[in-house]
Structures are given as structure tokens and as C-alpha cells.
Design a protein around this motif. Structure first.
Motif, short mmCIF file in Angstrom:
data_model
loop_
_atom_site.label_atom_id
_atom_site.label_comp_id
_atom_site.label_asym_id
_atom_site.label_seq_id
_atom_site.Cartn_x
_atom_site.Cartn_y
_atom_site.Cartn_z
N LEU A 5 0.82 -1.22 0.00
CA LEU A 5 0.00 0.00 0.00
C LEU A 5 0.85 1.26 0.00
CD1 LEU A 5 -2.89 -1.09 2.33
CD2 LEU A 5 -3.14 -0.13 0.04
N PHE A 8 1.76 1.43 -3.65
CA PHE A 8 0.60 1.36 -4.56
C PHE A 8 -0.63 1.78 -3.76
CE2 PHE A 8 3.86 -1.40 -6.25
CZ PHE A 8 3.86 -1.10 -7.60
N ASP A 10 -3.30 3.38 -4.47
CA ASP A 10 -4.62 3.51 -5.09
C ASP A 10 -5.33 2.18 -5.34
OD1 ASP A 10 -4.21 6.24 -5.19
OD2 ASP A 10 -3.14 6.10 -7.11
N LEU A 11 -4.95 1.16 -4.60
CA LEU A 11 -5.57 -0.15 -4.82
C LEU A 11 -7.05 -0.11 -4.42
CD1 LEU A 11 -2.85 -2.51 -3.27
CD2 LEU A 11 -3.21 -1.98 -5.69
N THR A 12 -7.86 -0.87 -5.14
CA THR A 12 -9.29 -0.96 -4.79
C THR A 12 -9.44 -1.94 -3.62
OG1 THR A 12 -9.64 -2.85 -6.24
CG2 THR A 12 -9.92 -0.66 -7.23
N GLN A 15 -8.68 -5.42 -4.79
CA GLN A 15 -7.23 -5.70 -4.95
C GLN A 15 -6.57 -5.88 -3.58
OE1 GLN A 15 -6.57 -2.18 -7.36
NE2 GLN A 15 -5.87 -3.44 -9.07
N ILE A 16 -6.96 -5.06 -2.61
CA ILE A 16 -6.36 -5.19 -1.26
C ILE A 16 -6.70 -6.57 -0.70
CG2 ILE A 16 -6.45 -4.33 1.13
CD1 ILE A 16 -6.84 -1.49 -0.09
N PHE A 19 -4.57 -9.21 -2.53
CA PHE A 19 -3.17 -9.22 -2.06
C PHE A 19 -3.09 -9.84 -0.65
CE2 PHE A 19 -2.10 -5.80 -5.27
CZ PHE A 19 -1.13 -6.55 -5.93
N LEU A 84 -2.85 -6.38 -9.97
CA LEU A 84 -2.73 -4.93 -10.17
C LEU A 84 -3.41 -4.47 -11.48
CD1 LEU A 84 -1.39 -2.50 -8.73
CD2 LEU A 84 0.54 -2.77 -10.31
N TYR A 85 -3.37 -5.32 -12.49
CA TYR A 85 -3.95 -4.96 -13.80
C TYR A 85 -5.07 -5.93 -14.18
CZ TYR A 85 0.20 -2.04 -14.26
OH TYR A 85 1.18 -1.10 -14.06
#
Ligand SMILES: C[S@@+](CC[C@H](N)C(=O)[O-])C[C@H]1O[C@@H](n2cnc3c(N)ncnc32)[C@H](O)[C@@H]1O
Length: 209
Positions: A5, A8, A10-12, A15-16, A19, A84-85
């Protein structure tokens, strides 16, 4: 996870949570099939996840782009990049079936819709990709021989299609036959001694045929 974090931010929420789930899934599967050294699993987020995401600090993959991870092992760098993508398509290959088994378990547990993992030898892949990513598989000369002609002719990204390879140490000798190779130093990006000699090597290799 805080380390991810930090770099990065701006993770949604999805996504968090994906991860975060990696630790649980790799701990469970690594106990059955060893794909990450036992010591490394304690440092999963630095040595594997953040290191893989070093590629994202060099290149932002576009929606619809196709990326191949050659010799993915337990899923690195492909799995963190696919989280991430989520709009980019990832194809992860390795010659060892049990490693691909673990990768497929991770894909299922995280419900990743943009990743396909297969037992396959790089030399036998018959498709084209925008970028080919990799870490710790072989030297650049052999790698280029394996994947030459597997980068797409049409360019979508800011940089020409090619290879993004995570490498460490002094690469002068290894890259002497590749004058177009560019080294991006991860030491300047991630503030952790693990990244001291770590680099992302970008080699443009657009198929011209
Ligand atoms: C040292 S591991 C690295 C795994 C992963 N990339 C990582 O960094 O954690 C190298 C992997 O490359 C795979 N490999 C070696 N030659 C290959 C080839 N020709 N095609 C596909 N995978 C290959 C091996 O099976 C092994 O899993």
C-alpha cells in the motif's frame, strides 16, 4: 501488506483483499508443494509480491494487453501483476506441472478472471504478446532465443513491445550483446535493502516479421 500500500496507494478494496489473501493461500499450498523457500514465505510481500510489482513501476500495462510470464514458478511476477492490472490478460507458463497446479489454486482462490496458467515450455508457445515478463529463469541470451518472434507487431504501449525481466547484480557482461537493453534500478523506487542491486531490465523486441 502495508509495504504494498505504501508504493501502490490507489488499490481498490478488491485488490487489497486479493493481495491479503496471497499469504494464506501460499502458506497453505507451500506446505503441500514447495514453490517458495520456507524462509521467503515469511517475507512474501517484500521478496515476491513487491519485487514482482517493480515491473509496474517501469511499465503500466494497458487494458486488453496480453502479457506472458515465462517460468512463473509459484506465480511470480505474473500473479501480483495480474491483481494490479485486472483488465490485462496474463498467460503464465512453467515446465513443472506441480508449480502450475499451485498457481491455478491461487487463481481460483483469488477468483482472478484475467489469468491462464499452463504447463508449457517457452520455446513451444505459438502466440504473440505485448510484453513478456520473467524473473530468475535464465540468462538474457537464452531467454531471447526462446521468445524471439513472440512479441506482437502492433504496439499499444508507450514503449515498444518487448521483455521486462527482473534481474540483480552487475549485468554488464550479460547485457553486452543487447545495446538496446535499459536497466531500471529498483533501489531508487523501493526503500528496502532487499532491492539494493535489483533491477528491471527492459529490452525492446518488437516482432517485425
Ligand atoms: C528459479 S525458478 C523462478 C520462478 C519464478 N519466476 C520466481 O521468480 O519465483 C525458474 C523457473 O523457470 C522454469 N523454466 C525453466 N526453463 C523453462 C522453459 N524453457 N519454459 C518455461 N519455464 C521454464 C522452471 O521450471 C522454474 O520453475
Amino acid at each position: 501488506m502495508e509495504e504494498i500500500l505504501k508504493y501502490f496507494p490507489d488499490l481498490t478494496p478488491l485488490q487489497i483483499s486479493q493481495f491479503e489473501k496471497l499469504e494464506e493461500v501460499y502458506t497453505e499450498w507451500n506446505a503441500k508443494i514447495n514453490v517458495i523457500s520456507r524462509k521467503d514465505i515469511q517475507e512474501l510481500y517484500t521478496k515476491h509480491v513487491l519485487h514482482s510489482l517493480g515491473i509496474a513501476k517501469v511499465m503500466e500495462f494497458l487494458p486488453g494487453a496480453k502479457i506472458m510470464d515465462v517460468g512463473t514458478g509459484g506465480g511470480f511476477p505474473g500473479i501480483p501483476l495480474a491483481i494490479l492490472y485486472p483488465e490485462t490478460q496474463f498467460y503464465l507458463i512453467d515446465i513443472i506441472a506441480k508449480k502450475i497446479r499451485v498457481v491455478n489454486e491461487v487463481i481460483q482462490a483469488l477468483e482472478l478472471k484475467n489469468v491462464v496458467a499452463e504447463q508449457k515450455r517457452a520455446e513451444t508457445v505459438d502466440e504473440k504478446f505485448d510484453f513478456i515478463v520473467s524473473r530468475a529463469v535464465t540468462n538474457m541470451s537464452d531467454f531471447v532465443k526462446w521468445i524471439r518472434h513472440k512479441t506482437a507487431k502492433e504496439n499499444k504501449h508507450e514503449f515498444e513491445n518487448g521483455i521486462l525481466y527482473l534481474k540483480g547484480g552487475d549485468l554488464t557482461e550479460e547485457l553486452k550483446d543487447f545495446p538496446k537493453a535499459v536497466e531500471f534500478d529498483l533501489t531508487n523506487i523501493f526503500d528496502n535493502e532487499f532491492f539494493e542491486t535489483k533491477k528491471v531490465v527492459y529490452l525492446p523486441l518488437k516482432y517485425k516479421g
